[in-house]
Design a protein around this motif. Structure first.
Motif, PDB file in Angstrom:
ATOM      1  N   ALA A 192       0.874  -1.262  -0.039  1.00 15.30           N
ATOM      2  CA  ALA A 192       0.060   0.013   0.130  1.00 15.30           C
ATOM      3  C   ALA A 192       0.917   1.311  -0.105  1.00 15.30           C
ATOM      4  N   ALA A 193       1.830   1.391   0.824  1.00  5.11           N
ATOM      5  CA  ALA A 193       2.770   2.452   0.712  1.00  5.11           C
ATOM      6  C   ALA A 193       3.537   2.572  -0.587  1.00  5.11           C
ATOM      7  N   TRP A 194       3.855   1.409  -0.980  1.00  6.41           N
ATOM      8  CA  TRP A 194       4.596   1.479  -2.451  1.00  6.41           C
ATOM      9  C   TRP A 194       3.848   2.186  -3.409  1.00  6.41           C
ATOM     10  N   ARG A 195       2.551   1.800  -3.318  1.00  3.32           N
ATOM     11  CA  ARG A 195       1.435   2.575  -4.568  1.00  3.32           C
ATOM     12  C   ARG A 195       1.185   4.017  -4.108  1.00  3.32           C
ATOM     13  N   ARG A 196       1.397   4.222  -2.981  1.00  2.33           N
ATOM     14  CA  ARG A 196       1.377   5.746  -2.825  1.00  2.33           C
ATOM     15  C   ARG A 196       2.640   6.530  -2.838  1.00  2.33           C
ATOM     16  N   GLY A 197       3.674   5.813  -3.126  1.00  2.97           N
ATOM     17  CA  GLY A 197       5.141   6.499  -3.243  1.00  2.97           C
ATOM     18  C   GLY A 197       5.578   6.828  -1.928  1.00  2.97           C
ATOM     19  N   ASP A 198       5.110   6.005  -0.880  1.00  2.00           N
ATOM     20  CA  ASP A 198       5.788   6.457   0.487  1.00  2.00           C
ATOM     21  C   ASP A 198       6.682   5.404   0.774  1.00  2.00           C
ATOM     22  N   TRP A 199       8.090   5.955   0.357  1.00  2.00           N
ATOM     23  CA  TRP A 199       9.139   4.945   0.270  1.00  2.00           C
ATOM     24  C   TRP A 199       9.780   4.586   1.714  1.00  2.00           C
ATOM     25  N   GLU A 200       9.591   5.521   2.588  1.00  2.00           N
ATOM     26  CA  GLU A 200      10.126   5.469   3.839  1.00  2.00           C
ATOM     27  C   GLU A 200       9.032   4.249   4.789  1.00  2.00           C
ATOM     28  N   ARG A 201       7.687   4.250   4.521  1.00  2.00           N
ATOM     29  CA  ARG A 201       6.856   3.672   5.184  1.00  2.00           C
ATOM     30  C   ARG A 201       6.811   2.196   4.498  1.00  2.00           C
ATOM     31  N   ALA A 202       7.080   2.094   3.073  1.00  2.00           N
ATOM     32  CA  ALA A 202       7.228   0.873   2.562  1.00  2.00           C
ATOM     33  C   ALA A 202       8.432   0.106   2.862  1.00  2.00           C
ATOM     34  N   LEU A 203       9.654   0.765   3.160  1.00  2.00           N
ATOM     35  CA  LEU A 203      10.847   0.181   3.441  1.00  2.00           C
ATOM     36  C   LEU A 203      10.838  -0.505   5.074  1.00  2.00           C
ATOM     37  N   ALA A 204       9.853   0.480   5.735  1.00  2.00           N
ATOM     38  CA  ALA A 204       9.824   0.122   7.163  1.00  2.00           C
ATOM     39  C   ALA A 204       9.001  -1.210   7.368  1.00  2.00           C
ATOM     40  N   CYS A 205       7.941  -1.278   6.742  1.00  4.37           N
ATOM     41  CA  CYS A 205       7.200  -2.448   6.543  1.00  4.37           C
ATOM     42  C   CYS A 205       7.866  -3.915   6.312  1.00  4.37           C
ATOM     43  N   TYR A 206       8.510  -3.494   4.982  1.00  9.39           N
ATOM     44  CA  TYR A 206       9.385  -4.585   4.301  1.00  9.39           C
ATOM     45  C   TYR A 206      10.577  -5.052   5.147  1.00  9.39           C
ATOM     46  N   GLU A 207      11.334  -4.298   5.816  1.00  6.88           N
ATOM     47  CA  GLU A 207      12.235  -4.751   6.760  1.00  6.88           C
ATOM     48  C   GLU A 207      11.843  -5.362   7.947  1.00  6.88           C
ATOM     49  N   LYS A 208      10.610  -4.807   8.563  1.00  3.00           N
ATOM     50  CA  LYS A 208      10.185  -5.548   9.630  1.00  3.00           C
ATOM     51  C   LYS A 208       9.568  -6.859   9.313  1.00  3.00           C
ATOM     52  N   ALA A 209       8.907  -6.921   8.034  1.00  4.22           N
ATOM     53  CA  ALA A 209       8.481  -8.316   7.647  1.00  4.22           C
ATOM     54  C   ALA A 209       9.759  -9.374   7.319  1.00  4.22           C
ATOM     55  N   ALA A 210      10.789  -8.662   6.871  1.00  5.31           N
ATOM     56  CA  ALA A 210      11.960  -9.360   6.465  1.00  5.31           C
ATOM     57  C   ALA A 210      12.576 -10.128   7.823  1.00  5.31           C
ATOM     58  N   GLU A 211      12.736  -9.282   8.820  1.00  7.07           N
ATOM     59  CA  GLU A 211      13.034  -9.456  10.062  1.00  7.07           C
ATOM     60  C   GLU A 211      12.432 -10.659  10.570  1.00  7.07           C
ATOM     61  N   LYS A 212      11.144 -10.467  10.452  1.00  8.05           N
ATOM     62  CA  LYS A 212      10.444 -11.500  11.268  1.00  8.05           C
ATOM     63  C   LYS A 212      10.390 -12.852  10.521  1.00  8.05           C
ATOM     64  N   SER A 213      10.351 -12.725   9.148  1.00  7.95           N
ATOM     65  CA  SER A 213      10.512 -14.128   8.306  1.00  7.95           C
ATOM     66  C   SER A 213      11.779 -14.761   8.644  1.00  7.95           C
ATOM     67  N   PHE A 214      12.868 -13.940   8.620  1.00 11.17           N
ATOM     68  CA  PHE A 214      14.212 -14.787   8.715  1.00 11.17           C
ATOM     69  C   PHE A 214      14.062 -15.290  10.253  1.00 11.17           C
ATOM     70  N   ALA A 215      13.697 -14.702  11.057  1.00 10.78           N
ATOM     71  CA  ALA A 215      13.652 -15.199  12.550  1.00 10.78           C
ATOM     72  C   ALA A 215      12.888 -16.686  12.564  1.00 10.78           C
ATOM     73  N   LEU A 216      11.820 -16.719  11.821  1.00 12.34           N
ATOM     74  CA  LEU A 216      10.949 -17.829  11.656  1.00 12.34           C
ATOM     75  C   LEU A 216      11.316 -19.002  10.750  1.00 12.34           C
ATOM     76  N   THR A 217      11.873 -18.488   9.623  1.00 10.24           N
ATOM     77  CA  THR A 217      12.338 -19.465   8.603  1.00 10.24           C
ATOM     78  C   THR A 217      13.633 -19.194   7.884  1.00 10.24           C
ATOM     79  N   GLY A 218      14.252 -18.434   8.528  1.00  8.92           N
ATOM     80  CA  GLY A 218      15.789 -18.125   7.895  1.00  8.92           C
ATOM     81  C   GLY A 218      15.598 -17.646   6.579  1.00  8.92           C
ATOM     82  N   ALA A 219      16.694 -18.188   5.642  1.00  8.91           N
ATOM     83  CA  ALA A 219      16.852 -17.360   4.397  1.00  8.91           C
ATOM     84  C   ALA A 219      15.942 -18.164   3.339  1.00  8.91           C
ATOM     85  N   SER A 220      14.571 -18.008   3.664  1.00  7.30           N
ATOM     86  CA  SER A 220      13.748 -18.845   2.774  1.00  7.30           C
ATOM     87  C   SER A 220      13.253 -18.039   1.735  1.00  7.30           C
TER      88      SER A 220
END
Length: 254
Positions: free
Chosen positions: A191-219
């Motif tokens: 949603a943030a990407w579509r609005r061009g809110d790059w800071e918000r998009a990065l924050a969401c994707y970084e949080k998701a990546a961190e959580k995903s890595f904690a759960l499943t590693g470099a899947s």
């Protein structure tokens, strides 16, 4: 009459042994027994399992028929404001999704969310309802803002509900909640990407990546989040971060 625990044990046995053709008659028999004994809790539980079976096997008309029967009975018993009613609505919504009937699915999730609002110990199911509803409308430009609001609320509920536990017990639904939490974060990033809110998009994707890595590693899922982070960094003109995430996505995670 069998107990709920016995029903689940025997149902799991049928699934484990791949005796799929026996599931429908087994659950129908349990529903009939429960109805005769006026054990409505067992009736609803068995019916919801049958609804899910029909959905998973693509028998949507049968799923809708069972859903209507259960929901009408629960309304007659004045149970339409309970988490059990909301759970059946969630299963019904999933069946509508499978059948491609998004409007009906959204109405089910929206009604379930209204029922679950404010109910203690049901925050996880509420967050799932909000996430499912939001994903159905996220691609609609007119509904994008509302979808983002729903996802933000869902993510906050997941985070609050997932704080460190002090009792040492693991919620059996926790794994599913983690998946929906990642889905909510991904939706917020989109949603943030579509609005061009790059800071918000990065924050969401970084949080998701961190959580995903904690759960499943470099899947593959984690790598996809890293690729999204890299793409956002390219829009932010942050070459160093972009290179970092591209390296992670390429297999250099540790």
């Amino acid at each position: 009459m069998k107990s709920l625990e016995e029903i689940y044990d025997e149902l799991n046995g049928l699934i484990w042994e791949n005796r799929w053709e026996e599931i429908e008659p087994y659950l129908e028999a349990r529903m009939e027994e429960a109805k005769e004994e006026e054990a409505y809790g067992l009736y609803v539980a068995a019916g919801n399992e049958l609804l899910s079976f029909y959905r998973q096997s693509g028998q949507y008309d049968k799923a809708f028929a069972v859903s209507e029967d259960i929901l009408l009975l629960m309304e007659e018993l004045n149970l339409e404001d309970t988490e059990h009613f909301a759970l059946v609505l969630m299963s019904t919504g999933a069946a509508y999704e499978g059948a491609g009937r998004k409007k009906e699915a959204e109405r089910c999730y929206e009604r379930a969310a209204r029922i679950l609002e404010g109910k203690k110990k049901e925050e996880g199911l509420l967050a799932e309802a909000l996430t499912r509803q939001a994903l159905l409308i996220l691609s609609d430009e007119k509904e994008a803002e509302r979808a983002e609001e729903l996802l933000s609320r869902a993510a906050a509920l997941y985070e609050e509900n997932g704080k460190d536990r002090t009792d040492g017990e693991k919620d059996p639904s926790e794994g599913q909640a983690e998946v929906y939490y990642l889905t909510a974060l991904s939706g917020l990033g989109e949603a943030a990407w579509r609005r061009g809110d790059w800071e918000r998009a990065l924050a969401c994707y970084e949080k998701a990546a961190e959580k995903s890595f904690a759960l499943t590693g470099a899947s593959e899922g984690t790598r996809l989040f890293w690729k999204n982070c890299a793409a956002v960094c390219a829009n932010l003109k942050d070459a160093e971060k972009e290179a970092h995430y591209r390296a992670l996505a390429g297999g250099n995670a540790s």
